[in-house]
Design a protein around this motif. Structure first.
Motif, mmCIF file in Angstrom:
data_model
loop_
_atom_site.group_PDB
_atom_site.id
_atom_site.type_symbol
_atom_site.label_atom_id
_atom_site.label_comp_id
_atom_site.label_asym_id
_atom_site.label_seq_id
_atom_site.Cartn_x
_atom_site.Cartn_y
_atom_site.Cartn_z
ATOM 1 N N GLU A 66 0.825 -1.212 0.000
ATOM 2 C CA GLU A 66 0.000 0.000 0.000
ATOM 3 C C GLU A 66 0.862 1.266 0.000
ATOM 4 O O GLU A 66 2.075 1.222 0.209
ATOM 5 C CB GLU A 66 -0.938 0.034 1.218
ATOM 6 C CG GLU A 66 -0.271 0.473 2.502
ATOM 7 C CD GLU A 66 -1.265 0.835 3.621
ATOM 8 O OE1 GLU A 66 -2.466 1.067 3.347
ATOM 9 O OE2 GLU A 66 -0.825 0.883 4.783
ATOM 10 N N THR A 231 6.166 -0.906 -1.032
ATOM 11 C CA THR A 231 5.252 -0.308 -0.062
ATOM 12 C C THR A 231 5.789 1.089 0.229
ATOM 13 O O THR A 231 6.988 1.258 0.420
ATOM 14 C CB THR A 231 5.248 -1.143 1.232
ATOM 15 O OG1 THR A 231 4.919 -2.490 0.886
ATOM 16 C CG2 THR A 231 4.233 -0.602 2.231
ATOM 17 N N ASP A 247 -3.407 4.949 -0.662
ATOM 18 C CA ASP A 247 -4.536 4.070 -0.367
ATOM 19 C C ASP A 247 -5.191 4.518 0.923
ATOM 20 O O ASP A 247 -6.405 4.515 1.059
ATOM 21 C CB ASP A 247 -4.046 2.624 -0.210
ATOM 22 C CG ASP A 247 -3.412 2.125 -1.485
ATOM 23 O OD1 ASP A 247 -4.143 2.034 -2.486
ATOM 24 O OD2 ASP A 247 -2.189 1.875 -1.504
ATOM 25 N N ASP A 262 -9.127 5.325 5.013
ATOM 26 C CA ASP A 262 -9.034 4.995 3.599
ATOM 27 C C ASP A 262 -9.191 6.299 2.831
ATOM 28 O O ASP A 262 -10.004 7.151 3.210
ATOM 29 C CB ASP A 262 -10.155 4.026 3.196
ATOM 30 C CG ASP A 262 -9.974 2.668 3.856
ATOM 31 O OD1 ASP A 262 -8.880 2.423 4.405
ATOM 32 O OD2 ASP A 262 -10.930 1.870 3.850
#
Ligand SMILES: Nc1ncnc2c1ncn2[C@@H]1O[C@H](COP(=O)(O)OP(=O)(O)OP(=O)(O)O)[C@@H](O)[C@H]1O
Ligand code: SF4
Ligand SMILES: [Mg+2]
Length: 409
Positions: A66, A231, A247, A262
């Motif tokens: 992410e 990441t 993200d 989020d």
């Protein structure tokens, strides 16, 4: 494509990082109660007279694959947080775990294998590259430092990395001053990728660059993530840089995480008043938000000093919703909605967590004067105190009734 694969393969071949241990979505980095207090010393005896509470008890995790965006005004502790999780700084308290291993207080030797897995990209592509070294030497340095001999030799590997980041491999022997700001940041990225890291922490990677170049570098980071399974933790002072690539987004204020959500939830329904203020400072080109109330929220005064942060909720000196409980009691960071954590007694877009506290602090009334009426009306829908204040100000009783009605929702 083949270039990137070759990078991955060669770094693995020499025994560097054999596997990408954490599967996508699993926790790669976990931070608990992390603190960094910089001591303030005075006098001949250098006695400690206080401390800068740069990072003051934060909890979050970074999931494999992410991009976690971290935003907040200048001085709120973003860079310190970045340096703590890459262990360039020693934490004062709390815990940092990487792939389940406690790395909080590892020494130089203990950190050596980890130095490959965790890399940092710095803000200033001018000062972060040694002007006396060729870019070949700069990008090849991680191999020498780690004693790694890539397949095909360092030069071949460096040239491959140059093409991965969109630079001409023939420019191996040139010096940093021969490159533009955007190209220098690409050199910094190539250096960070040399050892095939798992986690890359980028501290304001584009804020020193021209706006026209910023998007190119952000897109490069995005492409590299997809191709190399990286990441990211990307630090920025406003939301415009991180909004497309993140993200999830963590919002920091005075050494604390005040909201962590989020990306889409944060944009659609920000819960912390500070997040809302930060968002209102960013022009929103999204046509879907054209009719959304995005009036600019001006914040009263400067960020208070991290040497003696305000009591309770640290934002209470500038928040237009602050009541007594905000001054006395620190709100915990709670997951009020799945995928959205917030630390606030009177969150936006959610039920009031302290509806019994209905009197605004005088600082809040002053702060409210800088906030558009539409924003106040929205806030009144989820804060009994703001609703009471709005009701008091409206002349007609029907309006007053309407305002207090909305608090029931
Ligand atoms: N080495 C240090 N010694 C003392 N205080 C420090 C040190 N490094 C940072 N600070 C202080 O810690 C606080 C947080 O600084 P930090 O650089 O982490 O903020 P930031 O969010 O990255 O800000 P910016 O957006 O300006 O980069 C600031 O008050 C800063 O002055
Ligand atoms: S409403 Fe209270 S708890 Fe929430 S941000 Fe404002 S001051 Fe902090
Ligand atoms: Mg910084």
């Amino acid at each position: 494509m083949s270039d990137e694969k070759a990078v991955t393969k060669s770094a693995q071949a020499d025994g560097a990082t054999l596997t990408k241990d954490a599967a996508p979505g699993e926790t790669l980095l976990k931070v608990t109660g992390l603190k960094k207090h910089f001591p303030i010393k005075k006098g001949l005896l250098q006695r400690q007279v206080g401390a800068v509470h740069a990072v003051d008890g934060i909890d979050f995790e970074v999931r494999a694959g992410e991009t976690l965006g971290v935003v907040g005004e200048s001085g709120c502790g973003k860079s310190t947080m970045g340096r703590l999780i890459t262990r360039l700084l020693e934490p004062t308290g709390g815990k940092v775990e990487f792939e389940g291993k406690d790395i909080t207080h590892l020494g130089v030797a203990g950190m050596r294998p980890l130095r490959r897995d965790v890399q940092m990209i710095f803000q200033d592509p001018y000062s972060s590259l040694n002007p006396r070294h060729t870019i070949g030497t700069i990008i090849g340095a991680p191999f020498r430092l780690q004693g790694v001999e890539p397949e095909g030799g360092i030069k071949t590997e460096v040239q491959r990395l140059l093409s991965v980041v969109g630079l001409n491999p023939e420019h191996y022997n040139r010096y940093p001053h021969e490159f533009s700001g955007g190209q220098r940041q690409r050199i910094g990225i190539a250096r960070a990728l040399a050892l095939n890291p798992k986690l890359v922490v980028a501290d304001e990677p584009v804020s020193a660059l021209d706006v026209s170049i910023q998007a190119q570098v952000v897109n490069l980071l995005d492409d590299l993530q997809e191709e190399l399974g990286l990441t990211y933790v990307i630090i920025a002072h406003d939301l415009s840089v991180v909004r497309h690539v993140s993200d999830r987004i963590a919002v920091m204020y005075l050494g604390k995480i005040v909201e962590l959500a989020d990306r889409d939830l944060l944009y659609r329904t920000p819960m912390h008043p500070y997040t809302k203020a930060l968002m209102s400072a960013v022009p929103i080109p999204d046509p879907r938000r054209k009719n959304a109330k995005s009036e600019r929220i001006l914040l009263k005064g400067d960020v208070p000093s991290p040497i003696s942060p305000p009591s309770g909720c640290r934002f209470h000196t500038r928040c237009w919703k602050a009541t007594e409980i905000c001054r006395t009691t620190e709100p915990p960071l709670l997951e009020l909605r799945p995928g959205q954590q917030v630390a606030c007694h009177h969150p936006e877009n959610f039920a009031d967590q302290a509806p019994q506290d209905t009197v605004l602090l005088s600082a809040a009334k002053e702060a409210a004067e800088l906030v558009a009426d539409e924003v106040l009306a929205e806030s009144a829908a989820t804060s009994a105190a703001v609703a009471a204040e709005v009701a008091k100000e409206t002349t007609g009783t029907s309006e007053a009734a309407e305002a207090s009605d909305t608090t029931e929702k």
